[in-house]
Scaffold this active site. Structure first.
Site, PDB file in Angstrom:
ATOM      1  CD  GLU A 280       0.590   0.771   8.541  1.00  0.00           C
ATOM      2  OE1 GLU A 280      -0.439   1.883   7.919  1.00  0.00           O
ATOM      3  OE2 GLU A 280       0.849  -0.113   7.677  1.00  0.00           O
TER       4      GLU A 280
ATOM      5  CD  GLU B 162      -0.460   6.375   1.671  1.00  0.00           C
ATOM      6  OE1 GLU B 162      -1.492   5.464   1.594  1.00  0.00           O
ATOM      7  OE2 GLU B 162       0.352   6.651   2.772  1.00  0.00           O
TER       8      GLU B 162
ATOM      9  CE1 TYR C  36       0.807   9.252   5.228  1.00  0.00           C
ATOM     10  CE2 TYR C  36       0.623   9.757   7.635  1.00  0.00           C
ATOM     11  CZ  TYR C  36       0.430   9.205   6.471  1.00  0.00           C
ATOM     12  OH  TYR C  36      -0.587   7.844   6.609  1.00  0.00           O
TER      13      TYR C  36
ATOM     14  CG  ASN D 230       0.102  -3.282   4.411  1.00  0.00           C
ATOM     15  OD1 ASN D 230       0.951  -2.892   5.375  1.00  0.00           O
ATOM     16  ND2 ASN D 230      -0.687  -2.519   4.096  1.00  0.00           N
ATOM     17  CD  GLU D 231      -3.770  -1.154   6.499  1.00  0.00           C
ATOM     18  OE1 GLU D 231      -4.472  -0.737   5.314  1.00  0.00           O
ATOM     19  OE2 GLU D 231      -3.879  -0.635   7.735  1.00  0.00           O
TER      20      GLU D 231
ATOM     21  CE1 TYR E 147      -2.055   6.017   9.057  1.00  0.00           C
ATOM     22  CE2 TYR E 147      -3.054   3.730   9.399  1.00  0.00           C
ATOM     23  CZ  TYR E 147      -1.986   4.529   9.234  1.00  0.00           C
ATOM     24  OH  TYR E 147      -0.752   4.153   8.809  1.00  0.00           O
TER      25      TYR E 147
ATOM     26  CG  ASN F 271      -2.431   0.587   0.674  1.00  0.00           C
ATOM     27  OD1 ASN F 271      -2.885   0.305  -0.120  1.00  0.00           O
ATOM     28  ND2 ASN F 271      -2.721   1.673   1.314  1.00  0.00           N
TER      29      ASN F 271
HETATM   30  C1  GAL Z   1      -2.704   2.136   5.724  1.00  0.00           C
HETATM   31  C2  GAL Z   1      -1.640   1.305   4.865  1.00  0.00           C
HETATM   32  C3  GAL Z   1      -0.244   2.157   4.852  1.00  0.00           C
HETATM   33  C4  GAL Z   1      -0.738   3.396   4.428  1.00  0.00           C
HETATM   34  C5  GAL Z   1      -1.502   4.046   5.232  1.00  0.00           C
HETATM   35  C6  GAL Z   1      -1.977   5.365   5.087  1.00  0.00           C
HETATM   36  O1  GAL Z   1      -3.801   1.518   5.765  1.00  0.00           O
HETATM   37  O2  GAL Z   1      -1.083  -0.155   5.701  1.00  0.00           O
HETATM   38  O3  GAL Z   1       0.365   1.305   3.849  1.00  0.00           O
HETATM   39  O4  GAL Z   1      -1.266   3.402   2.907  1.00  0.00           O
HETATM   40  O5  GAL Z   1      -2.778   3.467   5.399  1.00  0.00           O
HETATM   41  O6  GAL Z   1      -0.873   6.279   5.059  1.00  0.00           O
END
Ligand code: GAL
Length: 999
Positions: free
Chosen positions: A297, A142, A363, A199-200, A259, A140
């Protein structure tokens, strides 16, 4: 062995035979030497229980920052970032590895030069930072394709599933990258302690058989067979419960991401209701009670799309207040593997980004894109990480549910973490986003003194707006027991002759701290610096009560405990520098300014390495050797004083350097047309034919007689140019064409040398159908269409089964009036060589399709003698087209300084144009004037040669009929930092050489 896995593979082979000596998409996993048998205990260095991991038998809190070394192609600067993260008090970094940069062509794995990982692992070890490796293969992040190389568009079958073709496509990369990572595992003396496969892995299309544990098994096996022995950790996007130790996924350690404030930076002051995670502790107990609570994360900032709000706004949204409230909430739930995404974001240089983002990947992280550490959130993160590392009880404390009964106010909720003695009270507003100032008293529960309501002496505590606190009781500080403290602990150290404790409070807050002290002479604690501390004696302990102010207060007990009572802003200036190559904390407590990187004590010599942005008083409040003879700062001896308590004071002088930066408006520029294709005498004879009858893309329908999907022809980056040849019959009144390039892309079309029209692009449109009126054509004559399309990278592939990464780039459909589609025959180009990319130093994605890029004129020292002399990009071009401006200048920047430079574009008028910024051949900016938001493009030292000649090239694509000019572009220093970091080595700045076969 050349392994051909399907008829399609064979077709591919034949198709690419001209450009490609051999294509081997992966190998059969059974060919690998397999030292690993499932279920075997592979190592005993990294272990875990329900509370935390252990390294060599010792409990360890992993406080980790996400960084992507590939977002800075200057390996000699990686140690700078790692040192700045270590200085934060973190002990780990998590790194993604971007497959797309390592295997631009199937079978052609390369991890050399700026793409090598060994220097990074060495630097991490030297900085004393563990590594969580996240090689994907899907990441992922980005990045273009979410890390999938473009050629995966041609792989038949579902991506991220156990489809044979997909698995085999991954084999080569996983094996090769694992061999590199494996060597850097802690079992081999390296810093790598954990690996995250995939990943996820939790989102899938409706009806998809999911989760596919068979796939998951194979992914794990790939890593194990290639020598990965450290534990596997998962990262579900939210606690879905698929990839846990008790499902068939059989992951070693369960983790998830979070997030909570999302990615909409438009309203940076708004914290919507209900966004603070409230059930993570119980969810953890339900899903993975046998492994540490792991946030693999957690939000450290936000990405920002084309046309977005800019990272300043993301920084405001995800600022120090966010860290206080949201991170402390996580500590309340007992997180002990805590990785913050991003901690340094970096740059989407050279087309490595996905279409959902622009060049900057700052970021809004604690360390900014230019590696500066002057954001307040950096300092706040340092306070928190340093506290947790100073508090071993944090790792073993039991979590109990939060309650408002711990204070006198229902507006305050406390999440306690308790051991038999030490207790932590993670305290916040019950309504997490409240802006109120709330007064409260806290009920602490102590081992020896029962329940106490604090403050005892004076007033109340207060929680002001978006804040959260960690109060403690029975908190041990070496030989001392802090009965309680409402003030937050930064750190403490026990030395031979004294013990130092540093606590802090927000501005103008009332605080109280009690020290158990039954030694002789107790009760005579005294304020030795500052004023306003009320000191009272209770049975068994001494109470200090004060209001924080900018005046520092120091209290000393007769038994030798020095308590520093600081205002939070003052606390930001304190550092606990570690000695290099030690994973632990350092023993010194230093007050300084901008940055202290490390400290080494050798006998009576003490050497600090750090950075200054102004002349800075230095004070070592603990840990300096008694009888210090030499205090060095960046290798220079300072005048200093040392008092009876061993405290050392000195001043590190900032010396303002002279710097001279070229005025890009005054240097000489050279100009060359970069769209010779539209000239009558241009021949595209040697271009690849776009003649594939059936696309390899199994996801998207082909609507044209031959595929015009660029991925079929091995072109994956930057831009695309198509040439459509036809014989006119006089009925060509219009051309309708549907192109696709990803968000913010554009296209321009010419018929012969006549401009036909452009799609100028906007932030959201990913494909566009334009209908263009054509001039009258002469029947029987040959004509050629030239179509330039921007390629913004491939989409990510988040949802399994959707195969979004296969979304093609190129021409999806067209209608030329009066003709069958098949009357037009097409040629295509992207970067010269496609997957056989020419520039091995800058990797597979750095170049696009423009003439100057194909020729390599963006590289240093292009053959510009014959080019026009020009005043530069501000002169612009007078008609729709593509031009290239090139200049060179010398830099002679002072040694011992970090002076980040940015290319800053002025944007005051409306006009549709696109610029690519090349610095010494490296594409460090894609500027879409009519979409934005980025105008300032940082280019690091090492890409800019700070001690030599630099070559800057700007491609200017004017999408409007009357051309375009760059309003202004300047090279602007962003900061002047006197640094102890040392010399920066340039990335390879290989020069232009004539490219054989370039068209
Ligand atoms: C997460 C993902 C990361 C990145 C992030 C947003 O869901 O695992 O790779 O995309 O979101 O910055």
């Amino acid at each position: 062995m050349l392994f051909s896995f399907s008829a399609l593979q064979a077709l591919l082979l034949a198709f690419f035979a001209v450009r490609t000596a051999s294509i081997a998409i992966g190998r059969n996993p059974n060919d690998w030497i397999a030292p690993y048998k499932r279920g075997e205990v592979l190592q005993d260095i990294v272990t875990w229980d329900d509370k935390s991991i252990f390294i060599n038998g010792e409990r360890v809190l992993l406080f980790s920052g996400e960084i992507h070394p590939f977002r800075l192609p200057v390996p000699s600067l990686w140690p700078d970032i790692l040192q700045k993260i270590k200085a934060l008090g973190y002990n780990c970094v998590s790194v993604y590895i971007d497959w797309a940069l390592h295997e631009g062509k199937p079978g052609d794995f390369s991890a050399e030069g700026v793409f090598a990982w060994e220097p990074f692992f060495d630097a991490a070890k030297e900085a004393g930072i563990y590594v969580l490796a996240r090689p994907g293969p899907y990441i992922n992040a980005e990045v273009s394709g979410g890390g999938f190389p473009g050629w995966l568009q041609r792989v038949p079958g579902v991506l991220r599933d156990n489809d044979t073709a997909y698995m085999e496509a991954t084999n080569n990369y996983v094996q090769k990258i694992s061999e590199i990572v494996a060597k850097a595992q802690i079992t081999n003396g390296g810093p790598v302690i954990l690996l995250q496969p995939e990943n996820e892995y939790q989102s899938f299309i409706d009806g998809f058989p999911f989760p596919n544990f068979n796939y998951w098994d194979q992914v794990k096996d790939q890593y194990r067979k290639a020598g990965i022995v450290v534990p596997f950790i998962s990262n579900e996007a939210y606690p879905a419960g698929y990839i846990t130790p008790t499902t068939e996924a059989d992951i070693d350690i369960y983790g998830h991401d979070g997030y909570p404030l999302g990615f909409d930076c438009a309203n940076p002051t708004v914290w919507p209701d209900g966004k603070l995670p409230s059930d993570w502790w119980n969810t953890h107990l339900r899903l993975a009670p046998s492994t540490p609570f792991s946030l693999v994360e957690f939000q450290g900032g936000a990405f920002d799309p084309w046309g977005g709000n800019g990272f300043d706004k993301c920084l405001s949204l995800l600022n120090q207040e966010f860290e206080r409230v949201f991170y402390k909430n996580n500590y309340g739930y007992g997180v002990t593997i805590f990785n913050i995404y991003m901690t340094w974001g970096g740059t989407n240089w050279g087309n490595l980004g996905h279409p959902g983002g622009y060049t900057s990947y700052d970021y809004g992280a604690v360390v900014d894109e230019m590696r500066l550490v002057n954001r307040e959130k950096y300092s706040e993160a340092k306070l928190e990480a340093t506290f947790l590392h100073s508090s071993p009880a944090y790792l073993v404390a039991d979590r109990i549910n939060g309650s408002t009964s711990w204070t006198t106010s229902p507006d305050i909720i406390v999440f306690p973490a308790t051991t038999e003695t030490t207790k932590f009270y993670f305290t916040r507003h019950t309504k997490y986003n409240s802006l109120d100032s709330t007064s409260y008293k806290l009920h602490v529960s102590t081992a020896s003194y029962g329940n106490i309501t604090i403050p005892q002496l004076n007033n109340s505590l207060s929680l002001n707006g978006r804040d959260a606190k960690v109060h403690v009781s029975d908190y041990s500080v070496g030989d001392f027991n802090i009965v309680y403290s409402s003030a937050e602990v930064y750190t403490w150290k026990k030395y031979n002759e004294k013990t130092v404790l540093v606590v802090y409070g927000g501005p103008n807050e009332q605080h109280e701290l009690a020290i158990e002290d039954t030694s002789e002479g107790y009760g005579s604690a005294e304020t030795i610096e500052g004023s306003g501390v009320a000191i009272a004696q209770k049975t068994g302990y001494t109470v200090l009560n004060w209001a924080t102010s900018s005046e520092r207060k120091v209290v000393k007990t007769p038994s030798g405990l020095y308590v520093y009572l600081l205002d939070r802003n003052e606390a930001y200036n304190y550092w606990v520098p570690a000695t290099p190559a030690s994973y632990g904390q350092g023993s010194l407590i230093v007050k300084a300014g901008y940055l202290i990187r490390s400290a080494v004590t050798d006998g009576t010599t003490l050497s600090l390495i750090g950075d200054l942005n102004v002349t800075t008083p230095i004070e070592i409040i603990g840990g300096a050797p008694q009888g210090l003879t030499d205090l060095q700062f960046n290798g220079e001896s300072l005048d200093f004083k040392q008092d009876d308590a061993g405290v050392v004071t000195a001043t590190a002088e900032f010396k303002k350097p002279t710097i001279s930066i070229p005025d890009l408006g005054a240097v000489e520029w050279k100009y060359i047309d970069s769209l010779p294709e539209i000239k009558a005498d241009y021949s595209d004879e040697t271009w690849p034919d776009a003649d594939l009858e059936k696309t390899y893309n199994d996801k998207y329908e082909q609507l044209t007689p031959t595929s015009l999907f660029a991925g079929d022809y091995s072109f994956h980056s930057g831009s695309l140019v198509f040439r459509g040849h036809f014989k006119a019959n006089g009925q060509e009144s219009s051309l309708t064409i549907n192109t696709q390039g990803g968000s913010a892309y554009g296209h321009s079309i010419w018929l012969g040398d006549k401009f036909v029209g452009s799609w100028e692009g906007n932030d959201v449109t990913t494909n566009y159908t334009s209908t263009n009126t054509l001039p009258n054509l002469s029947s029987g004559q040959d004509y050629v269409l030239t179509v330039v399309i921007d390629h913004m990278g491939y989409d990510e592939n988040y949802v399994v089964g959707e195969d979004e990464m296969k979304t093609p780039r190129g021409i999806l459909d067209y209608t030329l009036s009066g003709h069958d589609k098949s009357d037009v025959t097409w040629k295509i180009t992207g970067n010269l060589g496609g997957e056989d990319y020419v520039d091995r130093a800058r990797g597979p994605l750095n170049e696009g399709a423009l003439f100057v890029e194909r020729q390599g004129y963006h590289l240093p020292a292009p053959p510009a003698d014959d080019w026009e002399t020009s005043e530069g990009p501000t002169t612009g071009i007078s008609a729709a087209g593509v031009g290239f401006f090139s200049t060179s200048f010398d830099l002679d920047m002072p040694d011992g300084y970090d002076i980040p430079l940015s290319f800053v574009f002025t944007n005051e008028t409306e006009s549709a144009y696109r610029v690519q910024l090349f610095v010494n051949g490296w594409q460090f900016g894609k500027y879409v004037h009519n979409v934005g938001p980025q105008r300032s493009f940082p280019v690091p030292e090492g890409i800019l040669d700070y001690h030599g000649t630099n070559w800057v090239g700007l491609s200017l694509w004017a999408l409007e009929a009357d051309g375009a000019k760059v309003e202004k572009v300047e090279l602007v220093p962003q900061a002047v930092i006197q640094t102890g970091f040392g010399k920066v080595e340039n990335a390879p700045l290989t020069k232009w050489e004539k490219r054989e076969g370039a068209y």
